[in-house]
Design a protein around this motif. Structure first.
Motif, short mmCIF file in Angstrom:
data_model
loop_
_atom_site.label_atom_id
_atom_site.label_comp_id
_atom_site.label_asym_id
_atom_site.label_seq_id
_atom_site.Cartn_x
_atom_site.Cartn_y
_atom_site.Cartn_z
N GLY A 82 0.99 -1.30 -0.10
CA GLY A 82 -0.13 -0.06 0.08
C GLY A 82 0.81 1.41 0.11
O GLY A 82 0.24 2.38 0.10
N LYS A 83 2.10 1.44 -0.27
CA LYS A 83 3.11 2.26 -0.34
C LYS A 83 2.69 3.40 -1.22
O LYS A 83 2.42 4.54 -0.92
CB LYS A 83 4.39 2.00 -0.65
CG LYS A 83 5.13 1.03 0.39
CD LYS A 83 6.47 0.45 -0.20
CE LYS A 83 6.63 -0.18 -1.54
NZ LYS A 83 5.72 -1.16 -1.53
N THR A 84 2.24 3.08 -2.59
CA THR A 84 2.00 3.84 -3.40
C THR A 84 0.59 4.62 -3.16
O THR A 84 0.57 5.92 -3.40
CB THR A 84 2.02 3.23 -4.80
OG1 THR A 84 3.40 2.82 -4.98
CG2 THR A 84 1.77 4.31 -5.94
N ARG B 258 10.51 8.85 -5.61
CA ARG B 258 10.34 7.33 -5.62
C ARG B 258 11.56 6.63 -6.08
O ARG B 258 12.30 7.17 -6.84
CB ARG B 258 9.02 6.74 -6.31
CG ARG B 258 9.12 6.90 -7.83
CD ARG B 258 7.85 6.70 -8.31
NE ARG B 258 7.33 5.16 -7.56
CZ ARG B 258 7.68 4.01 -8.62
NH1 ARG B 258 8.06 4.29 -9.68
NH2 ARG B 258 7.21 2.92 -8.03
N GLU B 259 11.74 5.43 -5.74
CA GLU B 259 12.78 4.49 -6.47
C GLU B 259 12.13 3.26 -6.79
O GLU B 259 11.31 2.75 -5.87
CB GLU B 259 14.01 4.25 -5.33
CG GLU B 259 14.91 5.49 -5.21
CD GLU B 259 16.17 5.21 -4.34
OE1 GLU B 259 16.44 4.18 -4.33
OE2 GLU B 259 16.75 5.98 -3.84
N PRO B 260 12.25 2.77 -7.86
CA PRO B 260 12.97 3.20 -9.07
C PRO B 260 12.66 4.82 -9.43
O PRO B 260 11.42 4.85 -9.46
CB PRO B 260 12.90 2.14 -10.22
CG PRO B 260 12.19 0.96 -9.53
CD PRO B 260 11.66 1.37 -8.23
N THR B 261 13.47 5.50 -9.99
CA THR B 261 13.04 6.78 -10.15
C THR B 261 12.73 6.85 -11.71
O THR B 261 12.87 6.02 -12.39
CB THR B 261 14.54 7.85 -10.20
OG1 THR B 261 15.40 7.29 -11.33
CG2 THR B 261 15.12 7.88 -8.84
N TYR C 49 15.52 -6.26 -0.64
CA TYR C 49 15.24 -7.34 -1.83
C TYR C 49 16.48 -7.88 -2.63
O TYR C 49 16.74 -9.04 -2.82
CB TYR C 49 14.67 -6.28 -2.80
CG TYR C 49 13.00 -6.23 -2.55
CD1 TYR C 49 12.51 -5.30 -1.57
CD2 TYR C 49 12.29 -6.87 -3.48
CE1 TYR C 49 11.24 -5.24 -1.43
CE2 TYR C 49 10.76 -6.81 -3.32
CZ TYR C 49 10.33 -5.94 -2.44
OH TYR C 49 9.05 -5.78 -2.22
N GLN C 50 17.61 -6.96 -2.57
CA GLN C 50 18.65 -7.73 -3.37
C GLN C 50 19.38 -8.58 -2.42
O GLN C 50 20.01 -9.64 -2.68
CB GLN C 50 19.82 -6.51 -3.99
CG GLN C 50 19.33 -6.14 -5.36
CD GLN C 50 17.75 -5.46 -5.15
OE1 GLN C 50 17.43 -4.72 -4.73
NE2 GLN C 50 17.08 -6.12 -6.08
N GLY C 51 19.18 -8.32 -0.90
CA GLY C 51 19.57 -9.32 0.01
C GLY C 51 18.98 -10.62 -0.10
O GLY C 51 19.67 -11.19 -0.05
N THR D 70 2.94 -9.48 -10.87
CA THR D 70 3.06 -9.01 -12.24
C THR D 70 4.70 -9.03 -12.42
O THR D 70 5.30 -8.77 -13.57
CB THR D 70 2.57 -7.64 -12.09
OG1 THR D 70 3.07 -6.63 -11.29
CG2 THR D 70 1.17 -7.36 -12.27
N ASN D 71 5.79 -8.93 -11.51
CA ASN D 71 6.98 -9.44 -11.75
C ASN D 71 7.62 -10.25 -10.74
O ASN D 71 7.05 -11.10 -10.03
CB ASN D 71 7.81 -8.06 -11.67
CG ASN D 71 7.82 -7.50 -10.38
OD1 ASN D 71 8.48 -8.36 -9.39
ND2 ASN D 71 7.86 -6.26 -9.97
N LYS D 72 9.08 -10.70 -11.25
CA LYS D 72 9.66 -11.89 -10.61
C LYS D 72 9.66 -11.64 -8.92
O LYS D 72 9.85 -12.83 -8.35
CB LYS D 72 11.07 -11.80 -11.41
CG LYS D 72 11.77 -10.83 -11.01
CD LYS D 72 13.25 -10.85 -11.98
CE LYS D 72 13.67 -9.55 -11.84
NZ LYS D 72 14.93 -9.55 -12.54
C1 LIG Z 1 13.76 0.29 -5.17
C2 LIG Z 1 13.78 -1.10 -5.13
C3 LIG Z 1 12.78 -1.74 -5.85
N1 LIG Z 1 12.75 -3.31 -5.95
C4 LIG Z 1 11.75 -4.14 -6.52
C5 LIG Z 1 10.48 -4.16 -5.70
C6 LIG Z 1 9.49 -4.26 -6.67
O1 LIG Z 1 9.38 -5.53 -7.03
C7 LIG Z 1 9.95 -3.71 -7.90
C8 LIG Z 1 9.45 -2.43 -8.61
O2 LIG Z 1 9.43 -1.30 -7.50
P1 LIG Z 1 8.02 -0.71 -7.20
O3 LIG Z 1 7.68 0.15 -8.41
O4 LIG Z 1 8.17 0.36 -6.01
O5 LIG Z 1 6.82 -2.04 -6.95
P2 LIG Z 1 5.69 -1.96 -5.95
O6 LIG Z 1 4.89 -0.38 -6.21
O7 LIG Z 1 4.81 -3.15 -6.62
O8 LIG Z 1 6.05 -1.93 -4.56
O9 LIG Z 1 11.43 -3.54 -8.02
C9 LIG Z 1 14.02 -3.90 -5.39
O10 LIG Z 1 14.27 -5.16 -5.83
N2 LIG Z 1 15.17 -3.06 -5.08
C10 LIG Z 1 15.07 -1.86 -4.91
O11 LIG Z 1 15.98 -1.32 -4.60
#
Ligand SMILES: Cc1cn([C@H]2C[C@H](O)[C@@H](COP(=O)(O)OP(=O)(O)O)O2)c(=O)[nH]c1=O
Ligand SMILES: Nc1ncnc2c1ncn2[C@@H]1O[C@H](COP(=O)(O)OP(=O)(O)O)[C@@H](O)[C@H]1O
Length: 194
Positions: free
Chosen positions: A12-14, A34-37, A97-99, A146-148
């Motif tokens: 629910g962040k967005t 936001r990130e990704p930018t 996530y990358q952890g 919707t993504n991996k």
């Molecule tokens: C910023 C960031 C996002 N992510 C991942 C989380 C999301 O699956 C994807 C895209 O982020 P995001 O667009 O914020 O997805 P959501 O709105 O569904 O939370 O990228 C990482 O793995 N590492 C990161 O540093």
């Protein structure tokens, strides 16, 4: 002040971030980011998210490059003007996530610590982080897979990593139960920010 919103996909962040933008209680000069930018660095990250076979280490550095540019072009200038900055995801997303994506790496004993160390000399830690806490099954369902990254198994590891981050830095985090109804979640997040 730098405030970040963190949590699993679908937490629910967005939804909260969008609503804060039109809230009169939030200062007018607040920078929402936001990130990704939304830059070409972020586009490169998006390409990697969409590639199921992307190299995990390469992906870490794409996200990290996007973070570096985000800091120098958006976050630091806004903080220098004493503006409130609210970022939908930030460095903790990388640690969590990358952890998790690097968990199977034979080169790294502790991927989460490694990702933190890569950032440590140059990042700007948040002053406060609101963590929208959600179980991985609901997160995978809400995000629509919707993504991996959006599978319950993977998100369970991501959630464990967020718990490690909170344990290491409890003062910075405000935990909000993301299973509550949207109005309640929103009010709790806003109370933590203004
Ligand atoms: C910023 C960031 C996002 N992510 C991942 C989380 C999301 O699956 C994807 C895209 O982020 P995001 O667009 O914020 O997805 P959501 O709105 O569904 O939370 O990228 C990482 O793995 N590492 C990161 O540093
Ligand atoms: N508190 C809530 N309860 C139930 N559903 C929610 C809640 N907050 C958001 N949602 C829904 O969950 C989905 C993902 O929300 P979103 O804000 O995009 O999450 P995130 O940015 O964390 O991935 C959307 O369909 C949204 O309407």
């Amino acid at each position: 002040m730098l405030v970040t919103l963190e949590g699993l996909d679908g937490s629910g962040k967005t939804t909260v971030w969008e609503r804060l933008r039109s809230d009169d209680m939030v200062p007018d000069e607040t920078v929402f980011t936001r990130e990704p930018t939304d830059t070409w660095y972020g586009d490169a990250v998006q390409r990697s998210i969409d590639d199921d076979d992307a190299d995990s280490l390469a992906e870490l550095f794409l996200y990290t490059a996007d973070h570096a540019a985000h800091l120098s072009n958006t976050v630091r200038p806004a903080l220098e003007e004493n503006r409130l900055v609210v970022s939908d995801r930030y460095s903790d997303s990388r640690y969590a996530y990358q952890g998790a994506t690097l968990a199977d790496s034979e080169m790294l004993d502790d991927p989460l610590s490694y990702v933190r160390e890569v950032h440590a000399p140059w990042t700007r830690p948040p002053d406060r982080t609101v963590y929208l806490d959600l179980d991985p099954e609901t997160a995978a369902k809400r995000s629509g897979a919707t993504n991996k990254f959006e599978t319950a198994d993977y998100l369970a590891t991501v959630r464990d990593n967020y718990e490690r981050l909170i344990e290491a830095d409890p003062e910075r985090f405000v935990r909000v139960d993301a299973t509550a109804d949207p109005d309640t979640v929103y009010e709790r997040v806003r109370d933590a920010i203004v």
